[in-house]
Design an enzyme around this catalytic site. Structure first.
Site, PDB file in Angstrom:
ATOM      1  N   HIS A 281      -7.451  21.655  30.790  1.00 30.47           N
ATOM      2  CA  HIS A 281      -8.675  21.976  30.081  1.00 30.47           C
ATOM      3  C   HIS A 281      -8.479  21.692  28.518  1.00 30.47           C
ATOM      4  O   HIS A 281      -7.328  22.494  28.109  1.00 30.47           O
ATOM      5  CB  HIS A 281      -9.425  23.225  30.450  1.00 30.47           C
TER       6      HIS A 281
ATOM      7  N   MET B 139     -12.599  15.116  37.448  1.00 25.98           N
ATOM      8  CA  MET B 139     -13.789  15.611  37.018  1.00 25.98           C
ATOM      9  C   MET B 139     -14.829  16.118  38.127  1.00 25.98           C
ATOM     10  O   MET B 139     -15.755  15.754  38.067  1.00 25.98           O
ATOM     11  CB  MET B 139     -14.164  14.588  36.084  1.00 25.98           C
TER      12      MET B 139
HETATM   13  C1  GAR Z   1      -7.797  15.584  29.570  1.00 22.57           C
HETATM   14  O1  GAR Z   1      -8.297  15.781  28.345  1.00 22.57           O
HETATM   15  C2  GAR Z   1      -8.164  16.899  30.378  1.00 22.57           C
HETATM   16  O2  GAR Z   1      -7.879  17.968  29.579  1.00 22.57           O
HETATM   17  C3  GAR Z   1      -9.831  16.721  30.736  1.00 22.57           C
HETATM   18  O3  GAR Z   1      -9.812  15.398  30.807  1.00 22.57           O
HETATM   19  C4  GAR Z   1      -8.820  14.658  30.196  1.00 22.57           C
HETATM   20  C5  GAR Z   1      -8.006  13.573  31.303  1.00 22.57           C
HETATM   21  O4  GAR Z   1      -7.427  12.644  30.534  1.00 22.57           O
HETATM   22  N1  GAR Z   1     -10.100  17.640  31.501  1.00 22.57           N
HETATM   23  C6  GAR Z   1     -11.170  17.982  31.556  1.00 22.57           C
HETATM   24  O5  GAR Z   1     -12.061  18.105  30.951  1.00 22.57           O
HETATM   25  C7  GAR Z   1     -11.448  19.003  32.976  1.00 22.57           C
HETATM   26  N2  GAR Z   1     -12.453  19.863  32.573  1.00 22.57           N
HETATM   27  P1  GAR Z   1      -6.406  11.810  31.098  1.00 22.57           P
HETATM   28  O6  GAR Z   1      -6.900  11.073  32.396  1.00 22.57           O
HETATM   29  O7  GAR Z   1      -5.744  10.602  30.098  1.00 22.57           O
HETATM   30  O8  GAR Z   1      -5.107  12.571  31.661  1.00 22.57           O
END
Ligand code: GAR
Length: 192
Positions: A111, A92
């Site tokens: 994303h 992030m």
């Molecule tokens: C995921 O849903 C991914 O798409 C999002 O963070 C989450 C991570 O989950 N990413 C973003 O929003 C990037 N802009 P995780 O830590 O359980 O894999």
């Protein structure tokens, strides 16, 4: 194909990638290291579980972007892994030209929306509040413009009757867990 994963959160997508690797569904890809910018991120706990080294790298001095001394630390640490692919799985922070240039054309991001719709934070909530009929998730190459690089593949998630933000979130995550390992496997077999 040597893969490095960067993440800030619980790491469910990194876990899906590692499970795919364990069960022979990751093509010629091999996860060689996990890095996080958060010392207590769940993603780091996957390392011991899957036998992959996992390490916190201090991202200071910035809070939402990777630049300056923190960027230099990340570049050095990732470079030491000699990656063919750098996967942002819930990382992030906004990536800046230094890190992008160090791994040009090798960085992909996951994303939780059908880009170009709903870039930025909370892609699932944005789509839900906008009242869309379908949303989904996207894997794309990372470029200097946030969430705007070439799309590699998307998975669609139509909204179900009576959908809540919670149920939609769970279904988009499930779609992500299938999409990201499949894309990595295909890239490892030479897809672009
Ligand atoms: C995921 O849903 C991914 O798409 C999002 O963070 C989450 C991570 O989950 N990413 C973003 O929003 C990037 N802009 P995780 O830590 O359980 O894999």
């Amino acid at each position: 194909m040597r893969v490095v994963i960067l993440g800030s959160g619980r790491g469910s997508n990194a876990e899906a990638i590692l499970q795919a690797q364990q069960t022979g569904r990751l093509g010629r890809a091999q996860v060689v290291k996990i890095f996080s910018d958060k010392p207590d991120a769940g993603i780091l706990a996957l390392g011991p579980r899957f036998g992959v080294p996992a390490e916190f790298i201090d991202p200071a001095p910035f809070k939402t972007k990777l630049e300056g001394a923190g960027e230099e630390r990340f570049i050095a640490a990732v470079r030491a892994c000699a990656p063919d692919l750098v996967v942002l799985a819930g990382f992030m922070r906004v990536i800046k030209p230094g890190f992008l240039g160090a791994f040009a054309g090798k960085i992909i991001n996951l994303h939780p929306s059908l880009l170009p719709a709903f870039p930025g934070l909370d892609g699932i909530g944005q789509a839900f509040r906008a009242g869309v009929k379908e949303t989904g998730c996207t894997v794309h190459y990372v470029t200097i413009e946030v969430d705007a690089g070439k799309i590699i593949e998307q998975a669609r998630v139509p909204l179900a009757p009576g959908e809540t933000l919670e149920s939609l979130t769970a279904r988009v995550h499930a779609a992500e867990h299938a999409l990201l390992p499949a894309v990595i496997a295909r890239l490892s077999e030479g897809a672009k």
